[in-house]
Enzyme design. Sequence first.
Site, PDB file in Angstrom:
ATOM      1  N   ALA A 196     -18.058 -12.042  17.881  1.00  0.00           N
ATOM      2  CA  ALA A 196     -19.161 -13.002  17.880  1.00  0.00           C
ATOM      3  C   ALA A 196     -19.769 -13.252  16.518  1.00  0.00           C
ATOM      4  O   ALA A 196     -20.559 -14.192  16.351  1.00  0.00           O
ATOM      5  CB  ALA A 196     -20.261 -12.525  18.843  1.00  0.00           C
ATOM      6  N   LEU A 207     -14.908 -17.972  12.818  1.00  0.00           N
ATOM      7  CA  LEU A 207     -14.638 -18.968  13.850  1.00  0.00           C
ATOM      8  C   LEU A 207     -15.825 -19.103  14.793  1.00  0.00           C
ATOM      9  O   LEU A 207     -16.208 -20.217  15.180  1.00  0.00           O
ATOM     10  CB  LEU A 207     -13.379 -18.591  14.635  1.00  0.00           C
ATOM     11  CG  LEU A 207     -12.926 -19.609  15.689  1.00  0.00           C
ATOM     12  CD1 LEU A 207     -12.484 -20.912  15.025  1.00  0.00           C
ATOM     13  CD2 LEU A 207     -11.784 -19.035  16.535  1.00  0.00           C
ATOM     14  N   TYR A 263      -5.154  -8.001  20.784  1.00  0.00           N
ATOM     15  CA  TYR A 263      -5.122  -8.579  22.134  1.00  0.00           C
ATOM     16  C   TYR A 263      -4.739  -7.565  23.204  1.00  0.00           C
ATOM     17  O   TYR A 263      -5.381  -7.469  24.261  1.00  0.00           O
ATOM     18  CB  TYR A 263      -4.135  -9.751  22.193  1.00  0.00           C
ATOM     19  CG  TYR A 263      -4.585 -11.005  21.500  1.00  0.00           C
ATOM     20  CD1 TYR A 263      -5.904 -11.194  21.093  1.00  0.00           C
ATOM     21  CD2 TYR A 263      -3.685 -12.040  21.244  1.00  0.00           C
ATOM     22  CE1 TYR A 263      -6.309 -12.343  20.452  1.00  0.00           C
ATOM     23  CE2 TYR A 263      -4.072 -13.203  20.605  1.00  0.00           C
ATOM     24  CZ  TYR A 263      -5.382 -13.346  20.213  1.00  0.00           C
ATOM     25  OH  TYR A 263      -5.782 -14.497  19.579  1.00  0.00           O
ATOM     26  N   LYS A 291      -4.399 -18.539  18.447  1.00  0.00           N
ATOM     27  CA  LYS A 291      -3.117 -18.367  17.767  1.00  0.00           C
ATOM     28  C   LYS A 291      -3.319 -17.585  16.460  1.00  0.00           C
ATOM     29  O   LYS A 291      -4.446 -17.557  15.954  1.00  0.00           O
ATOM     30  CB  LYS A 291      -2.463 -19.733  17.518  1.00  0.00           C
ATOM     31  CG  LYS A 291      -2.967 -20.507  16.284  1.00  0.00           C
ATOM     32  CD  LYS A 291      -2.149 -21.774  16.116  1.00  0.00           C
ATOM     33  CE  LYS A 291      -2.501 -22.495  14.830  1.00  0.00           C
ATOM     34  NZ  LYS A 291      -1.932 -21.927  13.623  1.00  0.00           N
ATOM     35  N   ASP A 308       3.049 -22.486  10.929  1.00  0.00           N
ATOM     36  CA  ASP A 308       1.641 -22.885  10.809  1.00  0.00           C
ATOM     37  C   ASP A 308       1.318 -24.121  11.635  1.00  0.00           C
ATOM     38  O   ASP A 308       0.286 -24.166  12.305  1.00  0.00           O
ATOM     39  CB  ASP A 308       1.319 -23.127   9.336  1.00  0.00           C
ATOM     40  CG  ASP A 308      -0.179 -23.266   9.088  1.00  0.00           C
ATOM     41  OD1 ASP A 308      -0.966 -22.647   9.834  1.00  0.00           O
ATOM     42  OD2 ASP A 308      -0.553 -23.984   8.149  1.00  0.00           O
ATOM     43  N   HIS A 351       0.972 -27.061  16.775  1.00  0.00           N
ATOM     44  CA  HIS A 351       0.259 -28.337  16.823  1.00  0.00           C
ATOM     45  C   HIS A 351       1.194 -29.523  17.067  1.00  0.00           C
ATOM     46  O   HIS A 351       0.985 -30.326  17.992  1.00  0.00           O
ATOM     47  CB  HIS A 351      -0.503 -28.582  15.522  1.00  0.00           C
ATOM     48  CG  HIS A 351      -1.476 -27.510  15.159  1.00  0.00           C
ATOM     49  ND1 HIS A 351      -2.184 -26.792  16.098  1.00  0.00           N
ATOM     50  CD2 HIS A 351      -1.872 -27.029  13.948  1.00  0.00           C
ATOM     51  CE1 HIS A 351      -2.960 -25.922  15.484  1.00  0.00           C
ATOM     52  NE2 HIS A 351      -2.789 -26.045  14.188  1.00  0.00           N
TER      53      HIS A 351
END
Length: 776
Positions: free
Chosen positions: A39, A43, A160, A184, A271, A276
């Site tokens: 938190a 990001l 993870y 990702k 990348d 994407h």
Amino acid sequence: MVRVNFFLLFACVASLVLAHEAASDPEKSDIVNIILVGATGDLAKKYLWQALFTLFINNAQTSDPVALRFIGAAREPYDAGKKKVEDAVMDSLDCFAPDVKAKLSDLQCLNFVMQFTESWDYEQVKTREHYQALGDRLSKDTKFVEKGRLFYLSVPPFAYEGIARNIHEVSRPATGWLRVVLEKPFGEDLQSAQLLAKNLGQFLQEDEMYRVDHYLGKPGVTAIEEFRYANRQLDSIWNLNFIERVDIVMKETDDVKGRTKFYDAYGVIRDVHQNHLTQIMILVAMELATETQYQNRTFVQQLKDNVLRDSRILQGPSVVTGQYDTYLDHVKADDASKTASDTPTYAAAVAFVDNHRWKGVPFCLVGGKNLDERSAFVKVHFKASKLCLSEFCPNQEVLFHIQGGSIKDPAVLLSKSFDNINTDLLGSKPLPKDLSIKYNGAMLRKGDAYTKLVAAVFYGERDRFVGTDNLLKSWEMWTPLLGSSKKPRQYSLGGYNLNAVIDGNKMRFSDTEEAQVDGTCSASRVKEGARFRGASMFTGPASDLIAELANKMVKQATAAVKSNGVFHMAVSGGSSPNQLFQFLAFFEPTFPWASTHVWQVDERCVASSDQKRNFAALQANLFANLPVYLPHSNIHPMPVELQSGFCVAADKGTDLYFTELKNHGIIRNKFDFVLLGIGEDGHTASLFPGQASIKARGLVTLADAPEETGATKRMTLTFRIINEATEVAVLVVGSRKKDIVAKLQEATMDKPIEDVFPVTGVRWKDTTWYIDSDAF
């Protein structure tokens, strides 16, 4: 600091109590707990707290809101961690963000800010015991019935598996759903992705995992799917019969200075291409669900997964790569022990989806660093001849503008030939004047990708995320290109030497063609390198072939003007050149018309008012449409109508044209460019089979044409002057020319055949053939 209007703060406080009471209505017994792990990270501070704040607002404004509890979680002890999260929250919330500003007044937003700051708490999550304590705290809350529990893991992927284990074993909700969001990268290749998927699968069900690709939340990307569903009528032409190519481009101006320790082991394909660009390709290529099927998000996800199931696994020839020229310096600055690196910072790949809708259609996926501009877009190129009934068909395209470049906001743009299109997408607005001249379409309201994706997790829209099958198929597709021994091409800032060309199933660089300004592979539909009767040849769709020839003429004209101050070109009649004339007039603004002289190769001996006259076509298709004034002294029509009538030998019209050529220095210095066509009988200019004009000694002669041509007399240049030109181009367009092209291919080169096929009298050495796909 929270971005708000503090002049309204006093009014906000006065209304806060009522708003808080409404949010705490005891009748709202359901609650969703949202735990942001990581938190205090970048990001979270940049995107995630604002996204959660917007979710808080939108949920409160629904007809049946659910109670929300937010927990900021990190590894620090409670007091220190809570202070960090509090600072992160206060620094993140923005009442002027587009997703908030569009819905709330300043006063309303301030109310929500103060409610939101009271709706979160902090938990330390460093050990299994911490997750146990978190799970116990949420499960023992008797005030609410837990409807769901959402964990957003804003942490590195190596964490993870341990976190997933702790969630599964000691922090699962007793009631309601569980959703775990993962950022990702999801592996580094197929093997590592398979291992990560296997390990996570021990603790989480497939429908509990939400892998984020933030590009899938960008308005310009979500508009692809929205546009296609809103315009189902286009589905009948959204296929290999009508679409020539799809370009998916993501360019960045930034380099990776200071970040090469990560990037050097990763590279551009990992990348942006594997994630994407591939996910965007899926949105373009997927089958559409029916209105009933669309309600089943699992079914929609399967339709997307099917695209990768049908996609070819890429091999070395499928890609070309580049590396910006100061990259190694940046690598050495970050790690002095490094002495070399072949990590690509640019790649252009050609992908194929081998199903009934897309088989054979190339998808050109381009991405890179240190390029000319920051921009991202999807361009769907249609076969112009399939959608256009006029003689000249300009490029037909649908453009999804995602970000950057010269267009301020995301947009959906369509060529003017597309009408009755529904562009009434969420937040859309009319195009500005500079775009509306060329396109139909709409601008899209800006919005934050994470805001859209956080809401999608909350509402269980799994088809907006990357499922396990999707992930592994994409890695299977791209892994063979990783670790290639092929050295990347060096490029300087801007990448202007990165002209990627699709050549069949392969991708290559070309140094002979003009680099595309937008970074796409748009030279790809024209193939070069083959020979036709010993001369150079280009083949491809007529519209692209015309553009290729026009580009060649611009270069030739520019060079001639720079060298000699003037450009002399001679052009044939017939229908094929008309398309070229229009293209030159409308789409080649750099052509040096003021220094250009236009001559005729041949002319029919008919009245000036007769529309069959070649000069009439020149006037209608070229001169009338030029963006600049071309002086009459620069235009040289053949004198076919003189004192005694049409092409009467006694009037010596051929001598007059010869004298005009001589006065402009062409007899001495030759034409810079001659454009020829070819008739179905093999004639060129007005030099017909079996006629004496083929071997005429003069430079300009009269010729007898077959009666079926509609004119028994013509004036024409002869091979003597045509073959002296610096450059000769033969343009062959249309299926009617297929037979003569085949005959010319079969004819041997060891004997003169001008009497049978006059076009073979053209000197091959400096000739280039432009033969379209219908004729070849």
